[in-house]
Scaffold this active site. Structure first.
Site, PDB file in Angstrom:
ATOM      1  N   ARG A   1     -11.046 -10.824  -2.683  1.00 41.98           N
ATOM      2  CA  ARG A   1     -10.671 -10.380  -1.325  1.00 41.98           C
ATOM      3  C   ARG A   1     -10.506  -8.863  -1.318  1.00 41.98           C
ATOM      4  O   ARG A   1      -9.872  -8.282  -2.195  1.00 41.98           O
ATOM      5  CB  ARG A   1      -9.354 -11.043  -0.928  1.00 41.98           C
ATOM      6  N   VAL A   2     -11.101  -8.214  -0.350  1.00 39.35           N
ATOM      7  CA  VAL A   2     -10.911  -6.765  -0.208  1.00 39.35           C
ATOM      8  C   VAL A   2     -10.183  -6.526   1.105  1.00 39.35           C
ATOM      9  O   VAL A   2     -10.562  -7.082   2.142  1.00 39.35           O
ATOM     10  CB  VAL A   2     -12.263  -6.025  -0.217  1.00 39.35           C
TER      11      VAL A   2
ATOM     12  N   GLY B   1      -4.196  -6.111   5.577  1.00 44.10           N
ATOM     13  CA  GLY B   1      -5.505  -5.475   5.753  1.00 44.10           C
ATOM     14  C   GLY B   1      -6.400  -6.150   6.769  1.00 44.10           C
ATOM     15  O   GLY B   1      -7.201  -5.485   7.433  1.00 44.10           O
TER      16      GLY B   1
ATOM     17  N   THR C   1      -1.260   0.992   6.458  1.00 48.66           N
ATOM     18  CA  THR C   1      -0.594   0.053   5.558  1.00 48.66           C
ATOM     19  C   THR C   1      -0.297  -1.228   6.325  1.00 48.66           C
ATOM     20  O   THR C   1      -0.174  -1.205   7.542  1.00 48.66           O
ATOM     21  CB  THR C   1       0.714   0.659   4.982  1.00 48.66           C
TER      22      THR C   1
ATOM     23  N   THR D   1       0.775  -1.238   0.000  1.00 47.92           N
ATOM     24  CA  THR D   1       0.000   0.000   0.000  1.00 47.92           C
ATOM     25  C   THR D   1       0.812   1.297   0.000  1.00 47.92           C
ATOM     26  O   THR D   1       1.855   1.384   0.640  1.00 47.92           O
ATOM     27  CB  THR D   1      -0.908   0.012   1.266  1.00 47.92           C
TER      28      THR D   1
ATOM     29  N   ASP E   1      -8.039  -3.540   3.720  1.00 49.46           N
ATOM     30  CA  ASP E   1      -8.440  -2.348   4.479  1.00 49.46           C
ATOM     31  C   ASP E   1      -8.506  -1.087   3.627  1.00 49.46           C
ATOM     32  O   ASP E   1      -9.255  -0.146   3.936  1.00 49.46           O
ATOM     33  CB  ASP E   1      -7.421  -2.097   5.603  1.00 49.46           C
TER      34      ASP E   1
HETATM   35  N1  GLY Z   1      -3.132  -2.980   3.199  1.00 47.68           N
HETATM   36  C1  GLY Z   1      -3.418  -3.527   1.959  1.00 47.68           C
HETATM   37  C2  GLY Z   1      -4.219  -4.738   1.974  1.00 47.68           C
HETATM   38  O1  GLY Z   1      -4.166  -5.516   2.911  1.00 47.68           O
HETATM   39  O2  GLY Z   1      -4.921  -4.977   1.024  1.00 47.68           O
END
Ligand code: GLY
Length: 308
Positions: free
Chosen positions: A199-200, A224, A221, A171, A202
């Site tokens: 998958r999503v 997530g 970062t 990130t 954070d």
């Molecule tokens: N921080 C980025 C993710 O886990 O998608």
């Protein structure tokens, strides 16, 4: 004021050198916009675009690939004065997801649009079709795909990350405040390498990956799943709202995350008076920021303590 980061993780020396150059350049561009137009939203967007366009970061061009070798990018932007926000997830075919997140914030009635819908919207807004997959991201995917056979993909993410930390750089993010005290936070990512399709993380989740209110902006970062479970960015901004300094707020938030979910993470924050905070539980988190008339760069939180 501007603070940016290039992702918490275990960076190689070679990559850090390249990252440093882009992070500093991004702050210069953001400052130019702030100086000319005092526009914190455009400054935040342009800063993140610089980082999305640099393949050394896991965002935009150079994003990591999912379990099927496809790219699925996430991004978000939020302004603290009126709590307006825009976010996109699972987008595959544009150059700058942060710009689409801004369009969602400013031109639609919604906050968060995903995958096919986001791609349709990008077309409506005349975003050019663009393939963000690089040769290097394909190579990394191939190398790691072979290794994953040795792991239980669904339950051993932490073990996998410990063995191959260099593949888990997360990130990019920025927080900007203009002379009127309007705070804008933004973030963009390719997610986690070999993530499940759909998958999503954070990054596009308001409160987790980013948050901004009248007092503070934050951008996170790391893995997530841990940031979502601790609602990390809202955690920091709410502490700041109740009078905790941003540096104490980021430290409390990361300490809490480390204790409760034991996953890698970092966060940057900025308050309306231009005080900065950043903290991480990873080896590195390259950060650049503007303070006292100068652009500073730090790799670890300890570096700033040592130089202040
Ligand atoms: N921080 C980025 C993710 O886990 O998608």
């Amino acid at each position: 004021m501007i603070i940016v980061h290039g992702g918490a993780g275990d960076w190689t020396e070679e990559k850090l050198e390249i990252a440093k150059e882009h992070l500093i350049k991004s702050v210069e561009i953001g400052l130019e916009i702030l100086n000319k137009y005092d526009d914190a939203i455009s400054a935040c967007e342009e800063v993140i675009k610089v980082l999305e366009d640099a393949p050394v970061f896991n965002a935009g061009t150079g994003s990591v690939l999912n379990i099927f070798g496809e790219v699925e990018m996430d991004a978000s932007i939020m302004r603290g004065d009126n709590l307006k926000a825009g976010a996109v997830a699972g987008i595959r075919n544009i150059k700058n997801p942060i710009s689409l997140a801004r369009k969602i914030m400013e031109e639609t009635d919604h906050v968060f649009i995903i995958s096919e819908g986001a791609e349709k919207l990008a077309k409506t807004f005349n975003f050019e079709n663009y393939d963000p997959i690089t040769e290097e991201s394909r190579e990394k995917y191939k190398e790691l795909k072979e290794e994953i056979g040795k792991f239980d993909r669904f339950k051993k993410l932490s073990e996998f990350m410990q063995k191959y930390p260099q593949y888990f750089i997360g990130t990019v993010g920025a927080v900007v405040v203009n002379s009127k005290g309007i705070i804008v936070s933004g973030s963009s990512t390719g997610g986690i390498i070999l993530k499940l399709k759909g998958r999503v993380g954070d990054t596009p989740l308001i409160g987790a990956g980013i948050y901004a209110n009248e007092y503070c902006g934050a951008s996170a970062t790391g893995i997530g799943e841990g940031i979502i479970r601790t609602n990390l960015s809202a955690f920091v901004c709410n502490l700041a709202k109740f009078g905790i300094s941003v540096q104490n707020a980021v430290k409390s938030a990361i300490d809490y995350l480390t204790k409760k979910v034991e996953l890698p993470a970092g966060i940057i924050a900025l308050d309306r008076n231009g005080n900065i905070g950043f903290y991480h539980n990873t080896k590195h988190m390259p950060v650049a920021y503007y303070e006292n008339g100068k652009i500073h760069y730090a790799l670890k939180f300890q570096d700033i303590k040592a130089s202040s």
